[in-house]
Enzyme design. Structure first.
Site, PDB file in Angstrom:
ATOM      1  CG  HIS A   1     -40.425 -26.099  37.432  1.00  0.00           C
ATOM      2  ND1 HIS A   1     -40.161 -27.313  38.008  1.00  0.00           N
ATOM      3  CD2 HIS A   1     -40.205 -25.170  38.408  1.00  0.00           C
ATOM      4  CE1 HIS A   1     -39.814 -27.139  39.277  1.00  0.00           C
ATOM      5  NE2 HIS A   1     -39.832 -25.843  39.545  1.00  0.00           N
TER       6      HIS A   1
ATOM      7  CG  HIS B   1     -35.355 -23.773  39.410  1.00  0.00           C
ATOM      8  ND1 HIS B   1     -34.961 -23.339  40.645  1.00  0.00           N
ATOM      9  CD2 HIS B   1     -36.496 -24.466  39.596  1.00  0.00           C
ATOM     10  CE1 HIS B   1     -35.836 -23.760  41.555  1.00  0.00           C
ATOM     11  NE2 HIS B   1     -36.787 -24.431  40.942  1.00  0.00           N
TER      12      HIS B   1
HETATM   13  P1  5GP Z   1     -38.821 -25.533  43.055  1.00  0.00           P
HETATM   14  O1  5GP Z   1     -39.788 -26.190  43.997  1.00  0.00           O
HETATM   15  O2  5GP Z   1     -37.702 -24.851  43.808  1.00  0.00           O
HETATM   16  O3  5GP Z   1     -39.465 -24.664  42.032  1.00  0.00           O
HETATM   17  O4  5GP Z   1     -38.204 -26.732  42.214  1.00  0.00           O
HETATM   18  C1  5GP Z   1     -37.102 -27.459  42.592  1.00  0.00           C
HETATM   19  C2  5GP Z   1     -37.081 -28.668  41.706  1.00  0.00           C
HETATM   20  O5  5GP Z   1     -35.774 -29.185  41.692  1.00  0.00           O
HETATM   21  C3  5GP Z   1     -38.009 -29.794  42.166  1.00  0.00           C
HETATM   22  O6  5GP Z   1     -38.912 -30.094  41.131  1.00  0.00           O
HETATM   23  C4  5GP Z   1     -37.057 -30.945  42.497  1.00  0.00           C
HETATM   24  O7  5GP Z   1     -37.580 -32.184  42.105  1.00  0.00           O
HETATM   25  C5  5GP Z   1     -35.816 -30.589  41.688  1.00  0.00           C
HETATM   26  N1  5GP Z   1     -34.550 -30.990  42.273  1.00  0.00           N
HETATM   27  C6  5GP Z   1     -34.154 -30.849  43.570  1.00  0.00           C
HETATM   28  N2  5GP Z   1     -32.883 -31.284  43.731  1.00  0.00           N
HETATM   29  C7  5GP Z   1     -32.461 -31.706  42.497  1.00  0.00           C
HETATM   30  C8  5GP Z   1     -31.233 -32.272  42.016  1.00  0.00           C
HETATM   31  O8  5GP Z   1     -30.260 -32.469  42.743  1.00  0.00           O
HETATM   32  N3  5GP Z   1     -31.182 -32.560  40.685  1.00  0.00           N
HETATM   33  C9  5GP Z   1     -32.237 -32.339  39.849  1.00  0.00           C
HETATM   34  N4  5GP Z   1     -32.071 -32.660  38.557  1.00  0.00           N
HETATM   35  N5  5GP Z   1     -33.405 -31.831  40.266  1.00  0.00           N
HETATM   36  C10 5GP Z   1     -33.520 -31.516  41.566  1.00  0.00           C
END
Ligand code: 5GP
Ligand code: ZN
Length: 140
Positions: A102, A100
């Site tokens: 951001h 993903h």
């Molecule tokens: P990472 O740390 O893997 O780059 O980002 C994961 C992101 O996904 C975090 O910012 C967290 O807040 C978001 N996130 C985790 N679970 C969910 C979910 O079920 N729905 C949404 N919309 N965001 C999520």
């Protein structure tokens, strides 16, 4: 689609979400734990765990979409700046193992995202690192 992957379910509409944008390849949703007002995520509909697994065609499309979204969100939210970032593996801060990107609108003085303390660039070290990367690139 990967069975136990939350982002596969969200990207493919199995779990409903506020969707800012959708096409055949991507869904853009709001982050559940926003670091700033309007923090969103670009999710590919196909499952790729991280950038290492990401399909090249999807990789080329994702930044075009990031530009489109950043432009629209900046106008919509009236933010003053914008960060686009993408984490890979635990050491890289990744917590959901479905690729993903951001999209983080930034507002003057919000302090939403900060890099750690800057180190020092040492000439010989840089030369050594440069050579290592070129060696790998040239071996492909
Ligand atoms: P990472 O740390 O893997 O780059 O980002 C994961 C992101 O996904 C975090 O910012 C967290 O807040 C978001 N996130 C985790 N679970 C969910 C979910 O079920 N729905 C949404 N919309 N965001 C999520
Ligand atoms: Zn997935």
């Amino acid at each position: 689609m990967k069975e136990d992957c939350i982002f596969c379910k969200i990207a493919n509409g199995i779990i409903p979400s506020y969707t800012l944008y959708e096409d055949d390849d991507f869904r853009v949703i709001f982050d559940l734990g926003p670091v700033s007002k309007g923090h969103a995520l670009i999710l590919p509909k196909e499952h790729y765990a991280n950038i290492y697994e990401l399909d090249e065609e999807i990789a080329s499309k994702v930044f075009v979409l990031a530009k489109k979204m950043a432009t629209a969100m900046t106008e919509a939210f009236g933010c003053d700046g914008f960060n686009i970032l993408q984490n890979n593996n635990e050491a890289g801060g990744q917590t959901v193992f479905h690729f993903h990107m951001h999209l983080v609108p930034r507002y003057e003085g919000d302090g939403a995202i900060k890099f750690g303390k800057a180190g020092e660039a040492v000439e010989e070290k840089l030369k050594e690192l440069e050579e290592k990367v070129k060696e790998v690139l040239n071996s492909k």
